[in-house]
Design an enzyme around this catalytic site. Structure first.
Site, short mmCIF file in Angstrom:
data_model
loop_
_atom_site.label_atom_id
_atom_site.label_comp_id
_atom_site.label_asym_id
_atom_site.label_seq_id
_atom_site.Cartn_x
_atom_site.Cartn_y
_atom_site.Cartn_z
N GLU A 139 67.32 82.79 -14.54
CA GLU A 139 68.69 83.22 -14.23
C GLU A 139 69.24 82.54 -12.97
O GLU A 139 70.17 83.05 -12.35
CB GLU A 139 68.76 84.75 -14.06
CG GLU A 139 68.33 85.55 -15.27
CD GLU A 139 69.29 85.48 -16.45
OE1 GLU A 139 70.30 84.75 -16.37
OE2 GLU A 139 69.00 86.13 -17.46
N HIS A 162 68.96 91.19 -9.85
CA HIS A 162 69.16 91.58 -11.26
C HIS A 162 67.99 92.44 -11.70
O HIS A 162 66.83 92.12 -11.40
CB HIS A 162 69.25 90.31 -12.12
CG HIS A 162 69.08 90.57 -13.58
ND1 HIS A 162 69.94 91.39 -14.29
CD2 HIS A 162 68.17 90.15 -14.48
CE1 HIS A 162 69.56 91.43 -15.55
NE2 HIS A 162 68.47 90.69 -15.70
N HIS A 164 66.77 95.66 -14.95
CA HIS A 164 67.08 96.33 -16.21
C HIS A 164 67.10 97.84 -15.97
O HIS A 164 66.34 98.58 -16.60
CB HIS A 164 66.05 95.93 -17.27
CG HIS A 164 65.97 94.45 -17.51
ND1 HIS A 164 64.92 93.84 -18.15
CD2 HIS A 164 66.85 93.45 -17.20
CE1 HIS A 164 65.14 92.53 -18.22
NE2 HIS A 164 66.30 92.27 -17.64
N GLU A 192 78.92 110.54 -3.87
CA GLU A 192 78.75 109.39 -2.97
C GLU A 192 79.05 108.03 -3.64
O GLU A 192 79.20 107.03 -2.94
CB GLU A 192 77.37 109.38 -2.33
CG GLU A 192 76.25 109.06 -3.29
CD GLU A 192 74.98 108.61 -2.58
OE1 GLU A 192 74.93 108.59 -1.35
OE2 GLU A 192 74.05 108.25 -3.31
N HIS A 233 71.72 94.69 -21.59
CA HIS A 233 70.73 93.90 -20.86
C HIS A 233 70.35 94.53 -19.50
O HIS A 233 69.20 94.86 -19.28
CB HIS A 233 71.26 92.47 -20.66
CG HIS A 233 70.28 91.54 -20.01
ND1 HIS A 233 70.17 90.20 -20.34
CD2 HIS A 233 69.36 91.75 -19.06
CE1 HIS A 233 69.21 89.67 -19.60
NE2 HIS A 233 68.71 90.58 -18.82
O1 2HA Z 1 63.98 86.97 -15.75
O2 2HA Z 1 65.51 89.56 -16.61
O3 2HA Z 1 67.52 88.18 -17.56
C1 2HA Z 1 63.96 87.84 -16.81
C2 2HA Z 1 65.28 88.44 -17.00
C3 2HA Z 1 66.29 87.63 -17.65
ZN ZN Z 2 67.25 90.45 -17.39
#
Ligand code: 2HA
Ligand code: ZN
Length: 300
Positions: A139, A162, A164, A192, A233
């Protein structure tokens, strides 16, 4: 006898000092490596980064990197097919492609890397890490493009993260996918939230991960907000510090968790009103994004 011991002691101390000054410090002890280890461990512990899920990048100052590394010693150059010239010469510590957050604590040198964006902006120079021959996160376009976008609106932005986050990800299947609808719901789920992300959360449709397209789309949204939801995602967060950025995602994710409970309990019966939000904004001296108010609000 006493005098000679003193002299020996003196030589010993000064020799030690010279030695210490000539040796660059152990990078694994660097605060920025420790912060990467800590945040990846927390993201894993919270179940937001299974397997190789998630990625983190952290903009570093050259002087700080030079305390730990000889920045003239480039180990490898890794190409990238987008234009990163806006970041030429900038240093980042970045999680590795395919690496598991679970494992970062045991082997930071293999799972993390310190890179510098090359002069022509089409590659990165590896200065430390990815010891098994690895490369930065898949990414990287979304990360570097987001850094460029955030630095334009906040010169102190350093982190792009990033993950999940489970409840936020789940909400992209059940909730209206607009920035306004998503922001309103999250704001309403914990008082909050509006204070922590007054600019709201932006939302992207499903796009191919790792692509320049998702990178450009994320960066575009990052101009308006530090939180960008990737449908089906996960989520992107940006901020000045690791704590701020992690806390941002954590706060939005907590709100999404509350939303999940609320839905399981039969849905919303009463909630925070526009008036309540206006009072909150006044109390905390914040300016929430006016686009996300139900009615036309002129008093904030
Ligand atoms: O790197 O989360 O979006 C693994 C991920 C890709
Ligand atoms: Zn991801």
């Amino acid at each position: 006898m006493l005098a000679s011991l003193h002299i020996e002691g003196f030589f010993h101390e000064s020799a030690k000092k010279i030695l210490e000054e000539s040796i660059v410090k152990n990078i694994v002890e660097a605060p920025f490596v420790k912060e990467m280890v800590e945040v990846t461990s927390n993201l894993y512990r919270l179940g937001w980064d299974e397997r190789n899920g998630g990625n983190v990048s952290y903009l570093l100052d050259e002087e700080v990197v030079q305390e730990y590394l000889d920045t003239t010693n480039v180990l490898r150059t890794i190409s990238m097919d987008f234009d990163g010239t806006a970041l030429s010469g900038k240093y980042f510590i970045v999680t590795g492609s395919g690496k598991y957050f679970k494992n970062v604590i045991q082997d930071p040198a293999n799972n993390l890397g310190v890179i510098r964006v090359s002069e022509d902006g089409h590659g990165v120079e590896l200065l430390w890490g990815y010891t098994d021959g690895g490369v930065p996160t898949s990414e990287l376009p979304a990360h570097l493009m987001s850094h460029i976008a955030r630095l334009e609106v906040d010169p102190e932005n350093r982190i792009v993260m990033h993950c999940h986050a489970s409840h936020l990800l789940a909400m992209t299947f059940t909730h209206e996918l607009t920035a306004k609808a998503m922001t309103r719901t999250l704001w309403e789920m914990c008082t909050e939230c509006m204070v922590v992300f007054p600019e709201g959360i932006q939302v992207l449709p499903w796009l191919i991960p790792g692509s320049n397209e998702i990178g450009q789309a994320t960066a575009e949204k990052m101009k308006a907000a530090r939180l960008v939801l990737w449908s089906f995602h996960g989520v992107y967060g940006a901020g000045r510090t690791m704590d701020e950025t992690f806390g941002l995602i954590e706060t939005a994710e907590k709100a999404a968790q509350i939303y999940t409970y609320v839905q399981a309990q039969g849905g919303v019966r009463q909630t925070i009103t526009d008036e309540n939000f206006i009072d909150l904004a006044k109390q905390f001296g914040i300016t929430p994004n006016p686009e996300f108010f139900e009615a036309q609000v002129t008093s904030i």
